[in-house]
Design an enzyme around this catalytic site. Structure first.
Site, PDB file in Angstrom:
ATOM      1  N   GLY A 167       0.826  -1.199   0.000  1.00  0.00           N
ATOM      2  CA  GLY A 167       0.000   0.000   0.000  1.00  0.00           C
ATOM      3  C   GLY A 167       0.860   1.249   0.000  1.00  0.00           C
ATOM      4  N   GLY A 168       2.025   1.167  -0.650  1.00  0.00           N
ATOM      5  CA  GLY A 168       2.989   2.264  -0.612  1.00  0.00           C
ATOM      6  C   GLY A 168       2.601   3.486  -1.402  1.00  0.00           C
ATOM      7  NE  ARG A 169       2.919   5.917  -5.684  1.00  0.00           N
ATOM      8  CZ  ARG A 169       3.590   7.035  -5.427  1.00  0.00           C
ATOM      9  NH1 ARG A 169       4.523   7.024  -4.504  1.00  0.00           N
ATOM     10  NH2 ARG A 169       3.322   8.158  -6.055  1.00  0.00           N
ATOM     11  N   GLY A 170      -0.590   4.697  -1.166  1.00  0.00           N
ATOM     12  CA  GLY A 170      -1.723   5.285  -0.464  1.00  0.00           C
ATOM     13  C   GLY A 170      -1.299   6.488   0.353  1.00  0.00           C
ATOM     14  CG  PHE A 171      -3.159   9.680   3.645  1.00  0.00           C
ATOM     15  CD1 PHE A 171      -2.341  10.783   3.439  1.00  0.00           C
ATOM     16  CD2 PHE A 171      -3.845   9.583   4.856  1.00  0.00           C
ATOM     17  CE1 PHE A 171      -2.201  11.758   4.411  1.00  0.00           C
ATOM     18  CE2 PHE A 171      -3.711  10.553   5.822  1.00  0.00           C
ATOM     19  CZ  PHE A 171      -2.882  11.636   5.605  1.00  0.00           C
ATOM     20  CE  LYS A 191      -8.452   0.188   9.230  1.00  0.00           C
ATOM     21  NZ  LYS A 191      -7.180  -0.067   8.513  1.00  0.00           N
TER      22      LYS A 191
END
Length: 596
Positions: A21-25, A171
């Site tokens: 998820g390295g391109r998320g916020f 979650k």
């Protein structure tokens, strides 16, 4: 003897990490901090396309340089496919799992596969590839169900188990899987629970506030407005992940398999934070307090009316609870066991966030609110003349004189005990005597000049008479057109408005003329002045009430038989043209229905 160190030797000393998820916020912030610290070879794994990394409009120079130098690499990974995760995690020392936050809650299956099944796949891939450390980014939301305030909640705080928001429930399940996987096949895990993350690149909180401000709905404060909350700047969350990874590397028993709250250590009033963000971007700060139950009813009506919800990333009802409840957490465990402390203060974090969202700023704010020469709505309603100046108290001496005169007239006609006809006759007699007496006075009395009344004051010009007749004719024709419209039987809503108006007029007739005149007198000299002073607040409240009525009307129409509903469709189309622009914007998906 000096030994020359080559680039290859330095590279071998660096540890390899994977940021899922390295391109998320949050993922972007973590990747940037890892590259800034050095000593890491970063594998950026995300479901987004590789083109986003090379587009200069969305990628930063730090990541671009790292990609060119080989310090960073990108791999397209879908966490629903374990084979793709295995490929990217081979040979990695630590995996940071930052799941996406922009999921559509309407698609439960997709959310479950990404959050819960994705966590299972990540655990199994780490065990198969002999990864030593796994740090999972959870959320402080998993201990909050909206039923009560949380004041300095610590690790002993029991999770509710039942959640009003589906994503929080999923979650919570994923966090449980990550913690249970600790110390199996040599894998050490740790869970972080940041509270209300904000910062540059935020796709939820700041854009939502801006959309609400543009729709005119950000003026409202849900609840008392005194509730405290913990917010966490995104770079501090990234720093906490690195601290957790370093601590796990030391195999500290008090960290492995545990969860830790992460905050900025600076609790702030929720609505104070919102005011700082909106005020910094040039929008009106919230200042009208509205009961939570009222906003919740409007949201419920809207959801009942619309079978398919808009693309919310969080449940609107849950957002209302976040905005109206106290939520602060004790971060001492992270300080003591992880060595965490914020690297960016709350003040600097808010400043950097506002600067990053400058493209959403309201550039016309100061022009709009700084133009003091612009006429108010109350002034336009009163004709922008002498009447407006009097009723809006622009000239206090003249206003007081007129008010005192009208009070005397009121007392003369209604409080003297005489009939209306005798009071009118006495008043006319008094006026005639006064005018005659003024006419026979000398031009000077005791050295003071007596001004004569010009005859023009008692004349009505031809243009004034024509204007009065045109106004009367316009009112008459307008009434005739409404009667014709009612006679056609097409506009049932207008029929109900006329009936209600006549009923209210009939109810008013039950009161005496004296009471009605007194109410009108007080209303004229107070209502317009109050509206002129609090125009924005009253208009905002009017919009909120109108939205509630529209949603209630839509809900009632859905309950009516099909024949009656089809009969009213034509009228609904006509009414849509009359909906204020702000309400139309409010109905757009981007503005959601959440009111702060």
């Amino acid at each position: 003897m000096l030994v020359k160190t080559t680039a290859n030797d330095v590279a071998t000393e660096k540890r390899t990490c994977v940021v899922l998820g390295g391109r998320g916020f949050l993922g972007r912030s973590l990747v940037a901090r890892l590259l800034q610290l050095g000593g890491w070879i970063v594998r950026v794994a995300d479901s987004s396309s590789h083109s986003l990394l090379t587009d200069p409009s969305v990628s930063d120079s730090l990541l671009s340089n790292a990609l060119c130098s080989g310090q960073a690499s990108f791999c397209h990974v879908d966490v629903r496919d374990i084979s793709q995760i295995i490929i990217v995690t081979k040979g990695a020392d630590v995996v940071f799992y930052m799941e996406p936050t922009d999921l559509d809650i309407r698609d439960f299956y997709n959310c479950y596969m990404i959050i819960v099944q994705g966590a299972k796949n990540v655990i199994n891939a780490c065990r198969e590839c002999k990864v030593r450390r796994l740090v999972y980014n959870s959320s402080a939301d998993i201990v909050f169900d909206g039923s009560r305030d949380i004041l300095d909640g610590d690790l002993s705080f029991i999770c509710p188990g039942k959640f009003k928001d589906m994503l929080i429930d999923l979650k919570f399940q994923a966090e449980g899987l990550i913690r249970l996987a600790n110390n199996i096949d040599g894998l050490l895990t740790c869970v972080l629970r940041p509270s209300n993350v904000f910062g540059p690149g935020d796709t939820r909180l700041v854009p939502l506030l801006v959309n609400l401000a543009k729709a005119g709905l950000a003026k409202f404060i849900t609840g008392c407005g005194e509730n405290m909350s913990d917010f966490t700047y995104t770079e501090n969350v990234a720093h906490a992940h690195i601290c957790a990874a370093e601590t796990l590397d030391s195999r500290v028993v008090s960290v492995a398999g545990k969860a830790f709250f992460i905050t900025n250590l600076e609790p702030i009033m929720f609505w104070g934070f919102v005011s700082l963000i909106l005020g910094g971007l040039g929008y009106q700060r919230p200042y009208i307090k509205v009961p939570t139950w009222m906003v919740s009813c409007i949201v419920s009506l809207h959801q009942c009316r619309n079978d398919k919800l808009y693309n919310y990333s969080v449940s609107p009802h849950y957002m209302l609870q976040l905005a109206s409840r106290t939520r602060t957490f004790d971060c001492s465990a992270a300080q003591n066991h992880l060595g965490y402390s914020p690297v960016v203060s709350m003040k600097d974090g808010i400043k950097l966030t506002i600067q990053s969202f400058s493209h959403l700023a309201n550039v016309s704010f100061y022009t709009k609110y700084g133009n003091f020469n612009e006429q108010s709505k109350a002034e336009k309603m009163l004709g922008s003349g002498i009447v407006a100046d009097i009723l809006l108290w622009r000239d206090e001496r003249r206003t007081f004189a007129c008010f005192f005169t009208l009070v005397l007239v009121y007392c003369w006609f209604f409080l003297c005990g005489r009939t209306f006809a005798s009071s009118l006759a006495d008043l006319l007699l008094l006026v005639i005597v006064a005018l005659y007496g003024h006419g026979i006075l000398s031009s000077k009395i005791c050295g003071f000049a007596v001004q004569e009344l010009p005859s023009s004051r008692f004349k009505v010009t031809e243009s004034e008479a024509q204007q009065a007749m045109r106004s009367i004719a316009h009112t008459w024709n307008k009434g005739v057109r409404r009667i014709k419209s009612l006679a056609k039987g097409e506009d049932w809503s207008k029929f109900f408005r006329v009936v209600i108006s006549i009923y209210l007029f009939k109810s008013i007739q039950a009161y005496s003329v004296a009471v009605l005149f007194g109410i009108v007198l007080v209303f004229a000299f107070t209502a317009f002045f109050v509206y002129d002073q609090y125009e924005a607040e009253i208009d905002a409240l009017r919009i909120l009430i109108f939205c509630g009525i529209v949603e209630l009307k839509g809900l009632l129409l859905r309950k009516l038989p099909a024949s009656i509903s089809s009969f009213s469709q034509h009228d609904n189309v006509l009414n849509q043209e009359k909906v204020p622009a702000r309400v139309k914007e409010w109905k757009q998906p981007d503005h959601a229905l959440v009111v702060f």
